[in-house]
Design a protein around this motif. Structure first.
Motif, PDB file in Angstrom:
ATOM      1  N   THR A 156      -2.349  12.077  -7.533  1.00 29.61           N
ATOM      2  CA  THR A 156      -1.695  13.154  -8.408  1.00 29.61           C
ATOM      3  C   THR A 156      -1.934  13.253  -9.956  1.00 29.61           C
ATOM      4  OG1 THR A 156      -0.141  11.104  -9.092  1.00 29.61           O
ATOM      5  CG2 THR A 156       0.550  12.396  -7.081  1.00 29.61           C
ATOM      6  N   TRP A 157      -1.628  14.317 -10.554  1.00 30.10           N
ATOM      7  CA  TRP A 157      -1.942  14.659 -11.956  1.00 30.10           C
ATOM      8  C   TRP A 157      -0.869  15.427 -12.619  1.00 30.10           C
ATOM      9  CZ3 TRP A 157      -2.865  19.569 -13.919  1.00 30.10           C
ATOM     10  CH2 TRP A 157      -2.881  20.867 -13.000  1.00 30.10           C
ATOM     11  N   ARG A 158      -0.977  15.341 -13.773  1.00 34.91           N
ATOM     12  CA  ARG A 158      -0.089  16.175 -14.916  1.00 34.91           C
ATOM     13  C   ARG A 158      -0.930  16.399 -16.182  1.00 34.91           C
ATOM     14  NH1 ARG A 158       5.470  15.329 -13.578  1.00 34.91           N
ATOM     15  NH2 ARG A 158       5.150  16.843 -11.932  1.00 34.91           N
ATOM     16  N   ALA A 159      -0.887  17.567 -16.554  1.00 34.55           N
ATOM     17  CA  ALA A 159      -1.186  17.949 -17.914  1.00 34.55           C
ATOM     18  C   ALA A 159      -0.286  18.162 -18.885  1.00 34.55           C
ATOM     19  CB  ALA A 159      -2.273  19.052 -17.978  1.00 34.55           C
ATOM     20  N   THR A 179       7.030   8.023 -11.548  1.00 33.33           N
ATOM     21  CA  THR A 179       6.964   9.360 -12.433  1.00 33.33           C
ATOM     22  C   THR A 179       5.658   9.423 -12.910  1.00 33.33           C
ATOM     23  OG1 THR A 179       7.804   7.694 -13.995  1.00 33.33           O
ATOM     24  CG2 THR A 179       9.298   9.204 -12.888  1.00 33.33           C
ATOM     25  N   ALA A 180       4.911   8.491 -13.172  1.00 31.43           N
ATOM     26  CA  ALA A 180       3.254   8.684 -13.858  1.00 31.43           C
ATOM     27  C   ALA A 180       2.716   9.042 -12.775  1.00 31.43           C
ATOM     28  CB  ALA A 180       2.855   7.123 -14.118  1.00 31.43           C
ATOM     29  N   SER A 181       1.504  10.098 -13.421  1.00 27.53           N
ATOM     30  CA  SER A 181       0.497  10.475 -12.349  1.00 27.53           C
ATOM     31  C   SER A 181      -0.788   9.738 -12.554  1.00 27.53           C
ATOM     32  CB  SER A 181       0.137  11.898 -12.656  1.00 27.53           C
ATOM     33  OG  SER A 181       1.489  12.757 -12.522  1.00 27.53           O
ATOM     34  N   ASN A 182      -1.533   9.707 -11.282  1.00 26.32           N
ATOM     35  CA  ASN A 182      -2.875   9.019 -11.527  1.00 26.32           C
ATOM     36  C   ASN A 182      -3.712   9.643 -12.671  1.00 26.32           C
ATOM     37  OD1 ASN A 182      -2.488   9.278  -8.019  1.00 26.32           O
ATOM     38  ND2 ASN A 182      -2.142   7.409  -9.000  1.00 26.32           N
ATOM     39  N   TYR A 183      -3.813  10.912 -12.792  1.00 19.50           N
ATOM     40  CA  TYR A 183      -4.460  11.515 -13.857  1.00 19.50           C
ATOM     41  C   TYR A 183      -3.512  12.227 -14.800  1.00 19.50           C
ATOM     42  CZ  TYR A 183      -7.778  15.187 -15.798  1.00 19.50           C
ATOM     43  OH  TYR A 183      -8.388  15.796 -16.774  1.00 19.50           O
ATOM     44  N   ASN A 211     -13.607  -1.463  -5.483  1.00 19.23           N
ATOM     45  CA  ASN A 211     -13.983  -2.282  -6.753  1.00 19.23           C
ATOM     46  C   ASN A 211     -13.745  -1.129  -7.977  1.00 19.23           C
ATOM     47  OD1 ASN A 211     -14.478  -4.452  -8.240  1.00 19.23           O
ATOM     48  ND2 ASN A 211     -16.653  -3.980  -8.434  1.00 19.23           N
ATOM     49  N   ARG A 212     -12.498  -0.241  -7.889  1.00 16.19           N
ATOM     50  CA  ARG A 212     -12.685   0.912  -8.949  1.00 16.19           C
ATOM     51  C   ARG A 212     -12.161   0.264 -10.155  1.00 16.19           C
ATOM     52  NH1 ARG A 212      -8.763   0.606  -5.209  1.00 16.19           N
ATOM     53  NH2 ARG A 212      -6.555   0.692  -5.552  1.00 16.19           N
ATOM     54  N   PRO A 213     -12.329   0.998 -11.353  1.00  9.01           N
ATOM     55  CA  PRO A 213     -12.139   0.423 -12.703  1.00  9.01           C
ATOM     56  C   PRO A 213     -10.713   0.756 -13.188  1.00  9.01           C
ATOM     57  CG  PRO A 213     -13.528   2.570 -12.795  1.00  9.01           C
ATOM     58  CD  PRO A 213     -13.379   2.185 -11.403  1.00  9.01           C
ATOM     59  N   PHE A 214      -9.956   1.709 -12.645  1.00 10.66           N
ATOM     60  CA  PHE A 214      -8.702   2.121 -12.918  1.00 10.66           C
ATOM     61  C   PHE A 214      -8.143   3.106 -11.750  1.00 10.66           C
ATOM     62  CE2 PHE A 214     -11.822   5.181 -14.756  1.00 10.66           C
ATOM     63  CZ  PHE A 214     -11.337   6.350 -14.315  1.00 10.66           C
ATOM     64  N   ASP A 215      -6.872   2.949 -11.882  1.00  6.90           N
ATOM     65  CA  ASP A 215      -5.689   3.703 -10.876  1.00  6.90           C
ATOM     66  C   ASP A 215      -5.193   4.780 -11.634  1.00  6.90           C
ATOM     67  OD1 ASP A 215      -6.690   2.001  -8.986  1.00  6.90           O
ATOM     68  OD2 ASP A 215      -4.854   0.571  -9.101  1.00  6.90           O
ATOM     69  N   TYR A 216      -5.049   4.546 -12.884  1.00  8.94           N
ATOM     70  CA  TYR A 216      -4.394   5.525 -13.685  1.00  8.94           C
ATOM     71  C   TYR A 216      -5.291   5.873 -14.960  1.00  8.94           C
ATOM     72  CZ  TYR A 216      -0.100   4.381 -11.332  1.00  8.94           C
ATOM     73  OH  TYR A 216       0.823   4.260 -10.071  1.00  8.94           O
ATOM     74  N   ILE A 217      -5.267   7.022 -15.260  1.00 14.49           N
ATOM     75  CA  ILE A 217      -6.205   7.664 -16.542  1.00 14.49           C
ATOM     76  C   ILE A 217      -5.085   8.393 -17.131  1.00 14.49           C
ATOM     77  CG2 ILE A 217      -7.476   9.277 -15.410  1.00 14.49           C
ATOM     78  CD1 ILE A 217      -9.751   8.493 -17.293  1.00 14.49           C
ATOM     79  N   SER A 275       0.962  -1.590  -0.036  1.00 19.06           N
ATOM     80  CA  SER A 275      -0.020   0.055   0.106  1.00 19.06           C
ATOM     81  C   SER A 275       0.584   1.244  -0.032  1.00 19.06           C
ATOM     82  CB  SER A 275      -0.795   0.033   1.208  1.00 19.06           C
ATOM     83  OG  SER A 275      -1.778  -0.864   1.223  1.00 19.06           O
ATOM     84  N   PHE A 276       2.051   1.272   0.441  1.00 25.37           N
ATOM     85  CA  PHE A 276       3.113   2.465   0.400  1.00 25.37           C
ATOM     86  C   PHE A 276       3.957   2.449  -0.562  1.00 25.37           C
ATOM     87  CE2 PHE A 276       1.677   0.958   4.732  1.00 25.37           C
ATOM     88  CZ  PHE A 276       1.291   2.167   5.378  1.00 25.37           C
ATOM     89  N   PHE A 277       3.771   3.945  -1.388  1.00 25.01           N
ATOM     90  CA  PHE A 277       4.452   4.109  -2.424  1.00 25.01           C
ATOM     91  C   PHE A 277       5.299   5.304  -2.504  1.00 25.01           C
ATOM     92  CE2 PHE A 277       4.098   0.616  -5.615  1.00 25.01           C
ATOM     93  CZ  PHE A 277       2.770  -0.137  -4.835  1.00 25.01           C
ATOM     94  N   PRO A 278       5.803   5.679  -3.275  1.00 24.47           N
ATOM     95  CA  PRO A 278       6.260   7.206  -3.378  1.00 24.47           C
ATOM     96  C   PRO A 278       5.009   8.018  -3.612  1.00 24.47           C
ATOM     97  CG  PRO A 278       8.045   5.751  -4.562  1.00 24.47           C
ATOM     98  CD  PRO A 278       6.722   5.152  -4.194  1.00 24.47           C
ATOM     99  N   ILE A 279       5.593   9.314  -3.296  1.00 22.87           N
ATOM    100  CA  ILE A 279       4.290  10.302  -3.520  1.00 22.87           C
ATOM    101  C   ILE A 279       3.769  10.482  -4.691  1.00 22.87           C
ATOM    102  CG2 ILE A 279       5.710  12.424  -4.040  1.00 22.87           C
ATOM    103  CD1 ILE A 279       4.054  14.124  -1.891  1.00 22.87           C
ATOM    104  N   GLN A 280       4.414  10.211  -5.948  1.00 28.12           N
ATOM    105  CA  GLN A 280       3.825  10.271  -7.111  1.00 28.12           C
ATOM    106  C   GLN A 280       2.776   8.978  -7.418  1.00 28.12           C
ATOM    107  OE1 GLN A 280       3.706  12.615  -9.667  1.00 28.12           O
ATOM    108  NE2 GLN A 280       4.947  13.921  -8.658  1.00 28.12           N
ATOM    109  N   THR A 281       2.884   8.172  -6.843  1.00 27.41           N
ATOM    110  CA  THR A 281       1.999   6.940  -7.192  1.00 27.41           C
ATOM    111  C   THR A 281       0.892   6.539  -6.579  1.00 27.41           C
ATOM    112  OG1 THR A 281       3.192   5.476  -5.640  1.00 27.41           O
ATOM    113  CG2 THR A 281       4.401   5.867  -7.552  1.00 27.41           C
ATOM    114  N   LEU A 282       0.093   6.040  -7.096  1.00 25.59           N
ATOM    115  CA  LEU A 282      -1.143   5.220  -6.615  1.00 25.59           C
ATOM    116  C   LEU A 282      -0.851   3.707  -6.129  1.00 25.59           C
ATOM    117  CD1 LEU A 282      -4.317   5.598  -6.182  1.00 25.59           C
ATOM    118  CD2 LEU A 282      -4.720   4.387  -8.484  1.00 25.59           C
TER     119      LEU A 282
END
Length: 475
Positions: A140-143, A208-212, A50-56, A23-30
């Motif tokens: 987390t998010w990034r555009a 490095t990946a963001s959740n959104y 029961n969520r459909p995704f952790d990253y989109i 359950s414990f990850f660096p701050i950037q991760t889900l």
């Protein structure tokens, strides 16, 4: 006189927080696919199980009707992608021109309806966006903006335009230069189309990946200024890199591709919309009516976020496109918690140490033991020693609490006597003893010495009997 506790056994401090080890990850991760909690800083977020995704990852193309793409020989890659994964057959844009559609996708409302708001300072909104909800939940998010000259760039340059960058229209983002520059960044380091290396490289790790994630292609790659074939070719090179990335190969990730608007009118302005990725159903088509408002609604449903506005709240989410992980089996309640205890000696005198020992079974360990001695005093610990200073009959109680919240109590009576006798004796019984010294017979019960011939009379009183002899004890 108040009784006092002499010795206290080992107290138990009970703190039960059970988290999966992943359950414990660096701050950037889900969290990983099967964990349900994420830690960000010191904040704990509980996500729907029961969520459909952790990253989109969201990619928005430009200005094409559904019919212009569906079955078109100019868009073979998009059509193949939709055939392999999921296609929304009745997904509509929300407004005209472009900008209000981007606001629907990110803010749940068609802010600046009918207006492209040029220059950017002409239109802003202080309302929250979906990324505010994401961030407030500890995610987390990034555009990523293709060909954007620098982070949070608010003007037009080359094939980049702020009109396809909805995030600079939210004052909570654009009004905070540090936040904006850290989250609204160029998709490509070269600034001239593919490869969108900043985005692709971010997908290489959960750190490095963001959740959104959001991607706006440049004005040629998104089909606004260039042909459908040009945009389809762009996607045919980029999307395989996305689907073969570490995030999309190992995590619960989803790719969403849509167009900002067609040439119809809401709610019949249908645009080509595809879901792809490991979390998405394969070879699936949905005929349910959806719209740009359904995207924030889907993210809110997936991650347990509050709706942004009335329109996303009232729009159906698109969870039907996902092969949802099975719900965890219902957990059976823990066994019934039962407590018991013993104490010794069984017939204690006032002022004598009484040793209590507790036990428990069932429930969920560890256990916490709490004692009440019946005279107003209390103690903790599985074992404890206590002294009653006053004669009387008391009820000692042990209350046990377990890690699941169950509690149970066991109680026993305890008699504290100043003149206790062994079991089977009777009150005021006499035992006659013939002393070794002739001439003296002592009766402890009545406390007198009866003289024999030539003896001295002695009178004594004792606080305890020495026992009885069967057949000699008389009440």
């Amino acid at each position: 006189m108040k009784s006092k506790i002499l010795v206290v056994g080992l107290p138990i401090l009970l703190l039960a927080l059970v988290l999966p080890p992943t359950s414990f990850f660096p701050i950037q991760t889900l969290t990983s696919n099967h964990a349900h909690v994420k830690v960000v800083g010191f904040r704990l977020t509980v996500l729907p199980v029961n969520r459909p995704f952790d990253y989109i990852l969201i990619i928005v193309m430009e200005n094409k009707n559904f019919s212009q793409i569906n079955g078109s020989s100019s868009a073979p890659y998009l059509n193949q992608l939709a055939s392999n994964y999921s296609l929304a057959m009745q997904y509509t844009a929300c407004d005209h021109p472009s900008l209000p559609n981007y606001m629907c996708l990110t803010g749940g409302s068609n802010y600046f309806s009918g207006n492209d708001c040029s220059p950017v300072g002409y239109c802003t909104t202080s309302n929250s966006s979906i990324v505010d909800r994401v961030e407030s939940a500890g995610l987390t998010w990034r555009a990523y903006m293709e060909d954007m000259p620098s982070p949070c760039y608010k003007s037009a340059a080359g094939n980049y335009t702020f009109l396809t960058n909805p995030f600079v229209f939210y004052t909570q983002i654009a009004g905070n230069s540090t936040r904006c520059a850290g989250h609204v960044i160029p998709a490509n380091s070269g600034g001239t189309g593919l490869p969108d290396d900043n985005l692709v490289n971010a997908l290489g790790s959960t750190s490095t990946a963001s959740n959104y994630m959001w991607l706006t292609p440049n004005l040629c790659d998104n089909m606004h200024n260039c042909s459908i074939g040009r945009g389809d070719n762009y996607l045919s090179k980029l999307v395989p890199l996305i689907l073969n990335s570490y995030i999309f190969k190992t995590q619960n990730a989803a790719l969403f591709i849509t167009f900002d608007e067609g040439y119809g009118r809401y709610p019949r302005d249908y645009v080509y919309t595809v879901w792809a990725g490991p979390a998405v159903k394969t070879r699936y088509q949905a005929s349910i009516q959806h719209s740009h408002y359904s995207l924030p609604s889907t993210i809110e449903a997936a991650w347990g976020l509050q709706p942004l506005a009335a329109k996303d709240r009232g729009s159906p989410s698109m969870t039907e496109f996902f092969s949802l992980p099975p719900a965890p089996p219902p957990t059976s309640p823990p066994p019934l918690l039962i407590a018991n205890f013993t104490f010794s000696p069984a017939n204690p005198d006032a002022g004598v140490t009484v040793n209590f020992s507790g036990s428990a079974r069932g429930g969920t360990q560890p256990y916490a033991y709490n004692w009440s001695f019946g005279d107003g005093d209390r103690g903790t610990g599985q074992t404890i020693a206590y002294v009653y200073l006053l004669v009387g009959n008391y009820t000692a109680s042990l209350t046990v609490a377990d890690a699941s919240g169950q509690t149970t109590t066991a109680s026993k009576g305890i008699s504290i006597d100043a003149d206790p006798r062994p079991a089977g004796t009777c009150q005021e019984c006499t035992r006659t003893i013939f002393p070794r010294t002739p001439g003296l017979m002592i009766s402890f019960a009545i406390g007198v010495a009866l003289p024999l011939a030539g003896s001295i009379i002695v009178s004594r009183r004792r606080g305890k009997t020495l026992g009885t002899t069967r057949g000699v004890c008389h009440p």
